[in-house]
Design an enzyme around this catalytic site. Structure first.
Site, PDB file in Angstrom:
ATOM      1  N   ALA A 146      50.829  11.735  70.248  1.00 40.75           N
ATOM      2  CA  ALA A 146      51.631  12.953  70.389  1.00 40.75           C
ATOM      3  C   ALA A 146      50.812  14.053  71.061  1.00 40.75           C
ATOM      4  CB  ALA A 146      52.110  13.418  69.011  1.00 40.75           C
ATOM      5  N   ASN A 173      45.656   7.053  65.201  1.00 40.99           N
ATOM      6  CA  ASN A 173      46.285   5.782  64.837  1.00 40.99           C
ATOM      7  C   ASN A 173      46.999   5.139  66.010  1.00 40.99           C
ATOM      8  OD1 ASN A 173      45.533   5.505  62.184  1.00 40.99           O
ATOM      9  ND2 ASN A 173      47.195   6.803  61.450  1.00 40.99           N
ATOM     10  N   ASP A 406      46.289  16.618  57.313  1.00 41.30           N
ATOM     11  CA  ASP A 406      45.791  17.998  57.465  1.00 41.30           C
ATOM     12  C   ASP A 406      46.854  18.931  58.056  1.00 41.30           C
ATOM     13  OD1 ASP A 406      43.584  16.442  56.980  1.00 41.30           O
ATOM     14  OD2 ASP A 406      42.371  17.252  58.609  1.00 41.30           O
ATOM     15  N   ARG A 463      61.668  -2.956  57.624  1.00 41.68           N
ATOM     16  CA  ARG A 463      60.297  -3.127  57.135  1.00 41.68           C
ATOM     17  C   ARG A 463      60.177  -2.933  55.623  1.00 41.68           C
ATOM     18  NH1 ARG A 463      56.214  -0.730  61.789  1.00 41.68           N
ATOM     19  NH2 ARG A 463      56.629  -2.418  63.236  1.00 41.68           N
ATOM     20  N   HIS A 577      52.831   4.029  57.637  1.00 41.46           N
ATOM     21  CA  HIS A 577      53.412   5.215  58.267  1.00 41.46           C
ATOM     22  C   HIS A 577      53.991   6.113  57.191  1.00 41.46           C
ATOM     23  CE1 HIS A 577      55.393   7.031  61.916  1.00 41.46           C
ATOM     24  NE2 HIS A 577      56.137   7.566  60.964  1.00 41.46           N
ATOM     25  N   GLU A 606      53.730  11.804  63.916  1.00 43.50           N
ATOM     26  CA  GLU A 606      53.836  11.423  62.500  1.00 43.50           C
ATOM     27  C   GLU A 606      53.703  12.604  61.549  1.00 43.50           C
ATOM     28  OE1 GLU A 606      51.423   7.968  61.594  1.00 43.50           O
ATOM     29  OE2 GLU A 606      52.049   8.035  59.501  1.00 43.50           O
TER      30      GLU A 606
HETATM   31  P1  ADP Z   1      50.473  10.553  66.276  1.00 42.28           P
HETATM   32  O1  ADP Z   1      50.926   9.132  66.413  1.00 42.28           O
HETATM   33  O2  ADP Z   1      51.429  11.387  65.547  1.00 42.28           O
HETATM   34  O3  ADP Z   1      50.012  11.105  67.577  1.00 42.28           O
HETATM   35  P2  ADP Z   1      47.757   9.829  65.583  1.00 42.28           P
HETATM   36  O4  ADP Z   1      47.271   9.313  64.293  1.00 42.28           O
HETATM   37  O5  ADP Z   1      47.780   8.896  66.739  1.00 42.28           O
HETATM   38  O6  ADP Z   1      49.173  10.504  65.320  1.00 42.28           O
HETATM   39  O7  ADP Z   1      46.853  11.064  66.015  1.00 42.28           O
HETATM   40  C1  ADP Z   1      46.567  12.132  65.165  1.00 42.28           C
HETATM   41  C2  ADP Z   1      45.200  12.680  65.515  1.00 42.28           C
HETATM   42  O8  ADP Z   1      45.022  13.934  64.882  1.00 42.28           O
HETATM   43  C3  ADP Z   1      44.041  11.795  65.067  1.00 42.28           C
HETATM   44  O9  ADP Z   1      43.203  11.525  66.148  1.00 42.28           O
HETATM   45  C4  ADP Z   1      43.354  12.641  63.997  1.00 42.28           C
HETATM   46  O10 ADP Z   1      41.960  12.435  63.937  1.00 42.28           O
HETATM   47  C5  ADP Z   1      43.675  14.036  64.456  1.00 42.28           C
HETATM   48  N1  ADP Z   1      43.566  15.042  63.379  1.00 42.28           N
HETATM   49  C6  ADP Z   1      44.071  14.982  62.134  1.00 42.28           C
HETATM   50  N2  ADP Z   1      43.774  16.090  61.421  1.00 42.28           N
HETATM   51  C7  ADP Z   1      43.057  16.892  62.235  1.00 42.28           C
HETATM   52  C8  ADP Z   1      42.433  18.168  62.088  1.00 42.28           C
HETATM   53  N3  ADP Z   1      42.478  18.840  60.940  1.00 42.28           N
HETATM   54  N4  ADP Z   1      41.779  18.685  63.147  1.00 42.28           N
HETATM   55  C9  ADP Z   1      41.690  18.012  64.319  1.00 42.28           C
HETATM   56  N5  ADP Z   1      42.241  16.788  64.512  1.00 42.28           N
HETATM   57  C10 ADP Z   1      42.921  16.235  63.497  1.00 42.28           C
END
Ligand code: ADP
Length: 640
Positions: A146, A173, A406, A463, A577, A606
Site C-alpha cells: 500500500a 508482508n 502501529d 478461508r 490477515h 491491511e
Molecule cells: P500492506 O499490505 O497493507 O501494504 P505490509 O505489511 O505489506 O502492509 O506493509 C506494512 C509496512 O509498514 C511494513 O513494512 C511495516 O514494517 C511498516 N510499518 C508498520 N508499522 C510502522 C511504523 N510504526 N513505522 C514505520 N513503518 C511501519
C-alpha cells in the site's frame, strides 16, 4: 484447538555446532557448510586466514524477499568486522540470520578453530539524541504494497514524498505473501464455465437485496448474466460487479459494500499500471485458496509478492521520482494541528542514525500504510472474536514480526474509528513450524486429506471454513496432496515461492513417492483410503460434476490423474490477515468516531477495516493494498 509448535531445529543446530570440541591450530582455507533458513538451506563458504574469518560468501540460498538481502549486506560484513557470530540478527530475517550464523559456526569448527572465541559480544554504537526536521508534501508510514503504491502515485502527481519504514528493508508482508491478485475479466479465456459455477452465479443473483447498492449490483450482474447466456458463452463468466458481490457475501455481508465495489472496479487499472512499469503477468488466471473464483493472477517474472515491491522500487529509482524511503525509522505519533494531521513524530531504531528523533512535516497529509497486527500476539488475542482467543504465541503466523498494528494505535490516538477488529484470518495451509506459506509442493487449493486418507472439506471454500476444518483434524494437521506435473516446480527445481524442492523434502514436512500407496506409507496416511480418495477425485475431474465435497470445478493445477510422482505436504493454519482496522471512505480518508473525515489523514491496505468483513477472499489483499494506496495518494495529492 490451535496446535502447539516445536521450537526451531535451527537453534538446536546452532547450539550443537558451537559446543563441539576444537583443535589447537586452524588451517587456512575455504570451508563450506549449510543450514536451513526460512525458505530452505543456505550454503555458506567461509575463508579462514591466520585464525580469522577473512571472507564469507553465500553460495546458494532460497530466500526470496528483500529483507534476506540484509544478511548479505549487513549481517555478513558485521560478522567479519567483529569476528563474531554474536552480531544482531536482522529483524524480519531471523531464520536466515540464524542459518548463516550456524553455517559460519560449522565452518569455524571444520577449520579447527575455537568457536567460543567467535562469540564475543559486539560493541553497540552510541545512540544519537538529536531531533531532525524533515519536510514533505505527503508522508507515508509503511513501505509495503500500500505504501509504495501510494508513493509512486503521489510522486507522479508531482508531490515530494517521504516514506517512513521501521524495518531495515522495504516490502512488509506484501513481500512475503503468495502475491496473487484477483481481477475480473483478465486472463480467463482458457477457463470453461462449469455447472457448479453456474449455480454459484444464480445463487448470488437470487439473493434478496440488503441495501440500495446491493440491489444495484445484483441488477447489473443480472443483465450481464442474461447477455452471457443469450450469447451462449462457454468461457467463465465474470465481472467487477460479480467479484464485488462474491466478496461481500463471503465476508458475511459485513464489509462496507461501497469499499468492496471500489476495490473490484479498480483492480484492472492497477494491473495495467503495474504492467507499464515492468511487472509481467502470467497469461492464465487460476483460483487460489479461498479465492472463490478463477480470477487469481500472479507474476511471470517474480516469485511471490516480492515482485510488486521490486517493481515499485525499481521504478522509483529509474524515474528518479521524488520519493525518499527512510528505513529503520519507526513512526510513533501523528502530529495534529487545529484538528488536521500535519505530520509524524518518528525515531531511527537502527542503522547509523539509531536514536535520532524526527519531526516529519506533511503539507498535504499523512497516509497510514502500516499493515495489520497479525504478529502482535497481545492485540490479536485482545480483539479476536473468531478463534476463542487461542491465537497465542504458539500459533504460527505467515506475517513478518513488524505487523504489530502501529498504525491502528496511532490512528486511534487521534480519534479514528476502528472497525471490525475482531475478525482475524488464519491462512488454511501454513508451515507447522514457521507458519510460512512458502514451504509446500502444490497449490494451496489442491485436495486436503487427513491421516485417515480422507478429504473432509470442499477446498475451494472460504478461508475461515477451511481453517476451521483443518484445525478440527488431529493436532490441527493435514496434508496437501499434489503431483509433480502440477506442483509448479520450475526448471531450477524450485517451487512457486522459490524454495528448493529438495530442501522441502529434506525438511521432513513434505513427502514424495512414485505411487500413492508409497506416499501414504512415507507420510503416515491410511494408504487404502488415500488411493480411494484420489480415485474419486480423478473421477470428478473427468466428469466435472459430483465431487464428494461439493467442489464446483477441478482446475488443471489440481489434477492428480496424470501419474506420479506424488507429493504430500504437512500443514496447519497460521495467522495471516487482520480484517479490521481504521475506518476509511472510498477516497481512503480516515473517518473519526463521529463519522467525519479526519483532515490530513488517509489510510490504505491491511491497516484499514471493513473492506473484507468476517472473512477475506483469497487474493483480494494485494489488490486492496495497491488500489487503496493509489486512491489515498490521489486524494492526498489533491488536498488543499
Ligand atoms: P500492506 O499490505 O497493507 O501494504 P505490509 O505489511 O505489506 O502492509 O506493509 C506494512 C509496512 O509498514 C511494513 O513494512 C511495516 O514494517 C511498516 N510499518 C508498520 N508499522 C510502522 C511504523 N510504526 N513505522 C514505520 N513503518 C511501519
Amino acid at each position: 484447538m490451535i496446535p502447539k509448535l516445536a521450537t526451531l531445529a535451527v537453534s538446536a543446530a546452532l547450539a550443537a555446532s558451537m559446543a563441539a570440541p576444537v583443535t589447537a591450530f586452524a588451517k587456512d582455507g575455504v570451508y563450506t557448510a549449510s543450514s536451513v533458513g526460512r525458505n530452505g538451506s543456505i550454503n555458506v563458504q567461509v575463508t579462514i586466514k591466520n585464525d580469522a574469518i577473512a571472507d564469507i560468501k553465500i553460495v546458494d540460498w532460497s530466500e526470496t524477499h528483500p529483507v534476506a538481502d540484509l544478511t548479505k549486506t549487513k549481517l555478513i560484513p558485521d560478522i567479519i568486522k567483529y569476528q563474531s557470530v554474536e552480531v544482531d540478527a536482522i529483524s524480519g530475517a531471523t531464520l536466515s540470520s540464524f542459518a548463516i550464523k550456524d553455517a559460519v559456526g560449522q565452518c569455524l569448527k571444520k577449520a579447527g578453530l575455537d568457536v567460543t572465541k567467535f562469540e564475543k559480544e559486539v560493541p553497540q554504537p552510541a545512540l544519537l539524541t538529536d531531533t531532525k526536521t524533515l519536510d514533505a508534501d505527503i508522508v507515508i508510514i509503511g513501505a509495503g504494497g500500500a505504501g509504495l503504491s501510494a508513493a509512486v502515485t503521489a510522486a507522479e502527481a508531482g508531490k515530494k514524498v517521504i516514506v517512513l519504514e521501521k524495518n531495515g528493508f522495504a516490502g512488509g508482508n506484501t513481500s512475503v505473501c503468495g502475491g496473487c491478485f484477483n481481477s475480473a475479466n483478465v486472463n480467463q479465456s482458457h477457463i470453461k464455465m462449469t455447472e457448479g459455477q453456474r449455480k454459484i452465479v444464480e445463487g448470488i443473483l437470487a439473493e434478496k437485496p440488503k441495501s440500495d447498492l446491493h440491489k444495484e449490483l445484483i441488477g447489473k450482474v443480472s443483465k450481464q448474466w442474461k447477455a452471457y447466456n443469450d450469447k451462449k458463452e462457454t468461457v467463465l463468466f465474470d465481472s467487477p460487479e460479480f467479484h464485488a458481490l462474491q466478496t461481500w457475501k463471503s465476508g458475511d455481508y459485513k464489509a462496507d459494500l461501497a469499499l468492496v465495489y471500489t476495490l473490484t472496479q479498480n483492480t484492472g487499472n492497477v494491473m495495467k499500471q503495474l504492467e507499464k512499469i515492468g511487472f509481467v503477468w502470467r497469461d492464465k488466471a487460476t483460483q487460489f485458496v479461498g479465492a472463490l473464483w478463477p480470477r487469481s493472477n500472479r507474476a511471470q517474472n517474480f516469485k511471490s509478492g516480492v515482485g510488486y515491491i521490486d517493481t515499485f522500487l525499481a521504478y522509483i529509482k529509474d524515474k528518479k521520482l521524488p520519493v525518499t524511503i527512510e528505513l529503520s525509522t519507526k513512526a510513533n505519533e501523528l502530529i495534529v494541528k487545529d484538528g488536521r494531521v500535519v505530520g509524524v513524530k518518528a525515531q531511527a531504531i537502527g542503522g547509523d542514525e539509531k536514536g535520532r528523533k524526527y519531526v516529519v512535516n506533511a503539507k498535504n497529509g499523512v497516509i497510514l500504510a502500516t499493515g495489520g497486527f497479525g504478529a502482535n500476539v497481545e492485540m490479536r488475542n485482545a480483539y479476536d472474536e473468531l478463534w476463542g482467543k487461542k491465537l497465542g504465541k504458539t500459533t504460527p503466523t505467515t506475517n513478518l514480526p513488524s505487523a504489530t498494528g502501529d498504525g491502528i494505535t496511532m490512528a486511534k490516538q487521534v480519534g479514528a474509528n476502528l472497525v471490525q477488529m475482531g475478525w482475524i484470518q488464519l491462512f488454511p495451509a501454513g508451515d507447522p513450524q514457521t507458519g510460512a506459506t512458502s514451504f509446500k509442493l502444490g497449490e494451496n487449493s489442491c485436495i486436503y486429506v487427513n491421516r485417515d486418507g480422507k478429504r473432509y472439506v470442499n477446498e475451494s471454500e472460504r478461508r475461515d471454513v477451511l481453517a476451521k476444518a483443518n484445525l478440527a483434524q488431529k493436532d490441527g494437521l493435514f496434508f496437501v496432496i499434489s503431483s509433480a506435473k502440477r506442483a509448479l516446480i520450475d526448471k531450477d527445481g524450485r517451487n512457486a515461492y522459490g524454495v528448493k524442492v529438495e530442501d522441502i523434502l529434506a525438511s521432513g514436512k513434505s513427502y514424495k513417492a512414485d505411487t500413492l500407496e508409497e506416499l501414504a506409507k512415507k507420510a503416515g496416511i491410511n494408504a487404502a483410503n488415500l488411493v480411494e480418495t484420489v480415485k474419486k477425485w480423478n473421477e470428478f475431474c473427468k466428469k466435472g460434476t459430483g465431487d464428494e465435497m461439493g467442489r464446483p470445478t477441478c482446475m488443471d493445477e489440481h489434477r492428480l490423474d496424470e501419474g506420479g510422482p506424488y507429493y504430500a505436504t504437512l500443514m496447519t493454519p497460521s495467522v495471516h490477515h487482520t480484517m479490521g482496522g481504521v475506518q476509511i471512505n472510498t477516497k481512503a480518508q480516515v473517518i473519526n468516531k463521529a463519522g467525519k473525515v479526519i483532515p490530513g489523514l488517509y489510510a490504505a491496505g491491511e491497516v484499514t477495516g471493513a473492506i473484507h468483513g468476517t472473512n477475506r477472499v483469497g487474493c483480494n489483499a494485494v489488490p486492496d493494498a495497491l488500489v487503496f494506496g493509489h486512491i489515498a495518494a490521489e486524494t492526498a495529492a489533491a488536498a488543499k
